[in-house]
Write an enzyme that holds these catalytic residues in place. Structure first.
Site, PDB file in Angstrom:
ATOM      1  N   GLU A  92       7.663   1.128   4.967  1.00  0.00           N
ATOM      2  CA  GLU A  92       7.132   0.094   5.859  1.00  0.00           C
ATOM      3  C   GLU A  92       7.363  -1.261   5.178  1.00  0.00           C
ATOM      4  O   GLU A  92       7.147  -1.391   3.974  1.00  0.00           O
ATOM      5  CB  GLU A  92       5.628   0.320   6.079  1.00  0.00           C
ATOM      6  CG  GLU A  92       4.956  -0.724   6.961  1.00  0.00           C
ATOM      7  CD  GLU A  92       3.456  -0.457   7.155  1.00  0.00           C
ATOM      8  OE1 GLU A  92       2.863   0.313   6.375  1.00  0.00           O
ATOM      9  OE2 GLU A  92       2.885  -1.040   8.096  1.00  0.00           O
ATOM     10  N   HIS A 109       0.829  -1.210   0.000  1.00  0.00           N
ATOM     11  CA  HIS A 109       0.000   0.000   0.000  1.00  0.00           C
ATOM     12  C   HIS A 109       0.859   1.253   0.000  1.00  0.00           C
ATOM     13  O   HIS A 109       2.048   1.204   0.315  1.00  0.00           O
ATOM     14  CB  HIS A 109      -0.982   0.027   1.179  1.00  0.00           C
ATOM     15  CG  HIS A 109      -0.346   0.007   2.545  1.00  0.00           C
ATOM     16  ND1 HIS A 109      -0.103  -1.146   3.244  1.00  0.00           N
ATOM     17  CD2 HIS A 109       0.088   1.011   3.341  1.00  0.00           C
ATOM     18  CE1 HIS A 109       0.445  -0.853   4.414  1.00  0.00           C
ATOM     19  NE2 HIS A 109       0.589   0.452   4.494  1.00  0.00           N
ATOM     20  N   HIS A 164       3.892   7.160   3.664  1.00  0.00           N
ATOM     21  CA  HIS A 164       4.839   6.052   3.505  1.00  0.00           C
ATOM     22  C   HIS A 164       4.394   5.097   2.406  1.00  0.00           C
ATOM     23  O   HIS A 164       3.251   5.148   1.959  1.00  0.00           O
ATOM     24  CB  HIS A 164       5.058   5.294   4.826  1.00  0.00           C
ATOM     25  CG  HIS A 164       3.864   4.564   5.378  1.00  0.00           C
ATOM     26  ND1 HIS A 164       3.008   5.109   6.298  1.00  0.00           N
ATOM     27  CD2 HIS A 164       3.395   3.314   5.141  1.00  0.00           C
ATOM     28  CE1 HIS A 164       2.064   4.226   6.617  1.00  0.00           C
ATOM     29  NE2 HIS A 164       2.261   3.116   5.911  1.00  0.00           N
TER      30      HIS A 164
HETATM   31 CO    CO Z   1       1.102   1.364   6.276  1.00  0.00          CO
END
Ligand code: CO
Length: 136
Positions: A130, A7, A79
């Site tokens: 991440e 994502h 992020h």
């Molecule tokens: Co995230």
């Protein structure tokens, strides 16, 4: 080592408005908001055919995204999340390369109930990264 883009996360000043923008405006499927008190955020996911967009809003005092929202009042990209098969092996590899893992350097359970870590943006071209372990 990294696999799919899981994502891209966007911090938003109004989660209901952002969900409506993606749902009604852009015609995407958007999940109901979920509070993650351990992470200090409320999240909703925009589900796209090839990836997801994570809509993030601060939750509670000292939220890790409050500063970001203060500096970017209309919201912004926060992020990117890449999938890895073995997060501990990924961390070991990155640490030997000199990359910095945020927090205590150990994986925590993220928004999908899977282990995640965050990597220092200064080590990744100014982008907060991440990593999420997807069973493999
Ligand atoms: Co995230």
């Amino acid at each position: 080592m990294i696999g799919r883009l899981n994502h891209v996360a966007i911090v938003v000043p109004d989660l209901a408005a952002a969900s409506s923008l993606y749902g009604d405006g852009l015609g995407a499927s958007v999940t109901k908001p979920v509070d993650l008190p351990d992470h200090g955020v409320t999240t909703a996911f925009v589900e796209l055919p090839n990836t997801k967009i994570e809509l993030l809003h601060p939750l509670g005092e000292g939220s890790p995204v409050q500063n970001f929202l203060d500096n970017n009042p209309s919201g912004g990209m926060h992020h990117v999340c890449y999938e890895v098969g073995d997060i501990r092996a990924a961390i070991d590899h990155l640490v030997t390369q000199g990359a910095r893992v945020l927090g205590d350097g150990k994986p925590r359970i993220g928004a999908h109930g899977l282990p995640v870590v965050f990597l220092h943006p200064k080590d990744f071209c100014g982008t907060l990264v991440e990593l999420e372990e997807v069973g493999g």
